[in-house]
Design an enzyme around this catalytic site. Structure first.
Site, PDB file in Angstrom:
ATOM      1  N   LYS A  39       0.846  -1.212   0.000  1.00 15.39           N
ATOM      2  CA  LYS A  39       0.000   0.000   0.000  1.00 15.39           C
ATOM      3  C   LYS A  39       0.880   1.260   0.000  1.00 15.39           C
ATOM      4  CE  LYS A  39      -0.410  -0.238   5.016  1.00 15.39           C
ATOM      5  NZ  LYS A  39      -0.887   0.742   5.998  1.00 15.39           N
ATOM      6  N   ARG A 134      -9.560   0.932  15.284  1.00 15.98           N
ATOM      7  CA  ARG A 134      -9.646   1.628  13.988  1.00 15.98           C
ATOM      8  C   ARG A 134     -10.898   1.187  13.232  1.00 15.98           C
ATOM      9  NH1 ARG A 134      -4.019   1.633  10.605  1.00 15.98           N
ATOM     10  NH2 ARG A 134      -4.585  -0.540  10.233  1.00 15.98           N
ATOM     11  N   HIS A 164      -5.546  -6.684  13.540  1.00 13.95           N
ATOM     12  CA  HIS A 164      -4.283  -5.946  13.413  1.00 13.95           C
ATOM     13  C   HIS A 164      -3.815  -5.522  14.796  1.00 13.95           C
ATOM     14  CE1 HIS A 164      -1.140  -3.809  11.383  1.00 13.95           C
ATOM     15  NE2 HIS A 164      -1.554  -2.607  11.728  1.00 13.95           N
ATOM     16  N   ARG A 220       1.101 -10.356   7.325  1.00 15.34           N
ATOM     17  CA  ARG A 220       0.992  -9.202   6.426  1.00 15.34           C
ATOM     18  C   ARG A 220       2.280  -8.392   6.603  1.00 15.34           C
ATOM     19  NH1 ARG A 220      -3.646  -9.380   9.249  1.00 15.34           N
ATOM     20  NH2 ARG A 220      -3.181  -7.361  10.224  1.00 15.34           N
ATOM     21  N   TYR A 266      15.888  31.767   3.220  1.00 14.82           N
ATOM     22  CA  TYR A 266      14.786  32.609   3.703  1.00 14.82           C
ATOM     23  C   TYR A 266      14.953  32.911   5.190  1.00 14.82           C
ATOM     24  CZ  TYR A 266      12.452  31.440  -0.663  1.00 14.82           C
ATOM     25  OH  TYR A 266      12.140  31.296  -1.989  1.00 14.82           O
ATOM     26  N   CYS A 312      14.173  25.144   1.242  1.00 12.65           N
ATOM     27  CA  CYS A 312      13.243  25.789   0.314  1.00 12.65           C
ATOM     28  C   CYS A 312      12.390  24.735  -0.356  1.00 12.65           C
ATOM     29  CB  CYS A 312      14.024  26.572  -0.737  1.00 12.65           C
ATOM     30  SG  CYS A 312      15.269  27.653  -0.037  1.00 12.65           S
ATOM     31  N   ASP A 314      12.454  23.728  -3.400  1.00 12.13           N
ATOM     32  CA  ASP A 314      13.143  22.886  -4.385  1.00 12.13           C
ATOM     33  C   ASP A 314      14.638  22.733  -4.117  1.00 12.13           C
ATOM     34  OD1 ASP A 314      11.434  25.281  -6.145  1.00 12.13           O
ATOM     35  OD2 ASP A 314      10.623  23.265  -5.851  1.00 12.13           O
TER      36      ASP A 314
HETATM   37  C1  LIG Z   1      -3.994  -3.898   8.496  1.00 15.81           C
HETATM   38  C2  LIG Z   1      -2.507  -3.870   8.327  1.00 15.81           C
HETATM   39  N1  LIG Z   1      -1.842  -5.035   8.188  1.00 15.81           N
HETATM   40  C3  LIG Z   1      -0.496  -5.056   8.046  1.00 15.81           C
HETATM   41  C4  LIG Z   1       0.240  -3.901   8.005  1.00 15.81           C
HETATM   42  C5  LIG Z   1       1.746  -3.999   7.844  1.00 15.81           C
HETATM   43  O1  LIG Z   1       2.365  -3.591   9.031  1.00 15.81           O
HETATM   44  P1  LIG Z   1       3.969  -3.474   9.058  1.00 15.81           P
HETATM   45  O2  LIG Z   1       4.334  -2.462   8.024  1.00 15.81           O
HETATM   46  O3  LIG Z   1       4.283  -3.040  10.459  1.00 15.81           O
HETATM   47  O4  LIG Z   1       4.483  -4.861   8.720  1.00 15.81           O
HETATM   48  C6  LIG Z   1      -0.410  -2.662   8.144  1.00 15.81           C
HETATM   49  C7  LIG Z   1       0.422  -1.412   8.140  1.00 15.81           C
HETATM   50  N2  LIG Z   1      -0.259  -0.231   8.494  1.00 15.81           N
HETATM   51  C8  LIG Z   1       0.405   0.876   8.835  1.00 15.81           C
HETATM   52  C9  LIG Z   1       1.734   1.116   8.849  1.00 15.81           C
HETATM   53  O5  LIG Z   1       1.885   2.399   9.299  1.00 15.81           O
HETATM   54  N3  LIG Z   1       0.686   2.939   9.584  1.00 15.81           N
HETATM   55  C10 LIG Z   1      -0.232   2.025   9.294  1.00 15.81           C
HETATM   56  O6  LIG Z   1      -1.512   2.153   9.430  1.00 15.81           O
HETATM   57  C11 LIG Z   1      -1.812  -2.637   8.300  1.00 15.81           C
HETATM   58  O7  LIG Z   1      -2.503  -1.479   8.438  1.00 15.81           O
END
Ligand SMILES: Cc1ncc(COP(=O)(O)O)c(CNc2conc2O)c1O
Length: 387
Positions: A39, A134, A164, A220, A266, A312, A314
């Protein structure tokens, strides 16, 4: 080969991605597979290239946050199972079904609104909120109402259930244990209905590395895949070896020697000492190098040089230890000679976590992908303006 016209770029070492997935796989029992979490454009590393490499390294599935991210992967011909872990609009569920994308459910009303989509089965994973606070079902009664809504629909098929963890990367594991107890209660209840027919997955990188025997069907795997440890504790424990995949490079485009008291940038917040060499680097906050990074160091000729004066949009300026010609390479993140600036150091400097830094590096910064030390492709937003 996509050209770009400023010598500032991120380099993504796909061999490191491959290595990190192999390390995670090696840590896990046979029965536990890997979702590669790609993601947010692969945590800023490049979703498509990371996904392809992770699959090659043995990741069976992919996980993203939005349906848009899943479509991007399907569009380039990636066919492995993809889970959208966040919210998907009920009216878009049919599109997901057609692309064989699994979405996440946790509300009865959502299922009822999706229910009358047409022919193709929609695969869903049920999200349990065991203490992340969440999204997700929190109680047996909520669970029962979601499951009964699912039972009364034929085209929405439950193929997984997941939760999670909020503190799997911490020293104090009391909340992690509490979440597992809540999970056990919900799974026990759940078990009467679909035991064995659905995939259960709970762990992120921290849980997967630290408690590999307790990960059910999948981990995950996000931050660890990019070669970063989820926290100081886990970095200390180092359950598996990881190689950082992301480095950030630029160059000196101007070098000058200044007298005593000359103002830089700046607000003239910085004034030079007598005879200081000042370099200008074509990288700024519009590239994600936020203004709070003033005072952080970058590498020039393997030396740590401080960013002086305000950053800045850029460009930013650095105090050099001596004269260097324009075109000299600057490393913002990564190794140069025998020095290294780690992602963790940049994150600490701006009081955030390593996850956020690569996500901050904007689409204006090309990503160069390397395999066996050769550039295999370049991705660059300005090549394909999003608007
Ligand atoms: C639902 C869920 N599963 C797995 C992962 C992977 O976690 P990891 O990168 O620690 O292995 C995330 C990461 N979510 C997020 C990572 O940073 N902010 C988050 O909401 C997640 O939101």
């Amino acid at each position: 080969e996509e050209k770009f016209y400023r010598d500032s770029f991120a380099e993504v070492d796909l061999d490191a991605i491959h290595y990190n997935v192999r390390q995670m796989r090696g840590r896990l029992p046979e029965k536990t597979g890997v979702y590669a979490v790609v993601k947010a454009n692969g945590y800023g590393h490049g979703d498509i290239q990371v996904a392809r490499t992770a699959i090659e390294a043995g990741a069976e599935r992919l996980a993203v946050a939005l349906l848009d991210e899943a479509f991007r992967l399907r569009k380039v011909g990636i066919t492995v199972p993809i889970l959208v872990m966040g919210y998907t609009r009920p009216e878009d569920a049919l599109l997901a079904a057609r692309e064989n994308i699994t979405v996440t459910v946790y509300q009865k009303e959502w299922i009822e609104r999706v229910k009358d989509t047409g022919e193709t089965p929609l695969h869903v994973h049920l999200k349990l909120d065991t203490g992340m606070g969440r999204i997700g079902v929190r109680s047996e009664t909520e669970m029962e109402s979601v499951l009964s809504a699912l039972r009364s629909t034929e085209n929405v098929q439950l193929t997984g259930v997941f939760t999670h963890f909020a503190t799997a990367d911490e020293g104090d594991l009391s909340h992690y244990r509490e979440q597992n107890e809540r999970l056990a209660r919900l799974l026990e209840y759940f078990g009467e209905s679909w035991s064995g027919e659905v995939d259960v997955h709970t762990g992120n990188s921290a849980a997967g590395m630290r408690f590999p025997g307790h990960m059910f069907q999948y981990v995950r795997f996000g931050i660890g895949m990019y070669g970063l440890y989820p926290s100081g504790e886990v970095k200390e424990e180092r359950p598996i070896d990881l190689q950082p995949a992301f480095s950030l490079h630029s160059t000196l485009i101007h070098v000058k020697k200044l007298e005593e008291g000359e103002p830089i940038s700046y607000g003239a917040t910085y004034r030079t000492d007598q005879g200081e060499w000042i370099g200008t680097v074509p990288f700024g906050y519009a590239d994600g190098w936020i203004r709070k990074l003033q005072g952080m160091e970058v590498l020039v000729n393997g030396k740590r040089c401080e960013i002086v004066g305000r950053i800045c949009m850029d460009q930013f300026m650095v105090r050099l230890d001596e004269y260097y010609p324009t075109g000299t390479e600057v490393v913002l993140i990564g190794r140069q000679e025998d020095e290294e600036i780690e992602m963790d150091e940049v994150a600490d400097y701006v009081d955030t976590i390593n996850y956020e830094i690569p996500c901050l590096i904007t689409g204006r910064v090309p990503r160069i992908f390397k395999r066996n030390n050769e550039v295999i492709s370049t991705s660059h937003r300005l090549q394909h303006p999003l608007v």
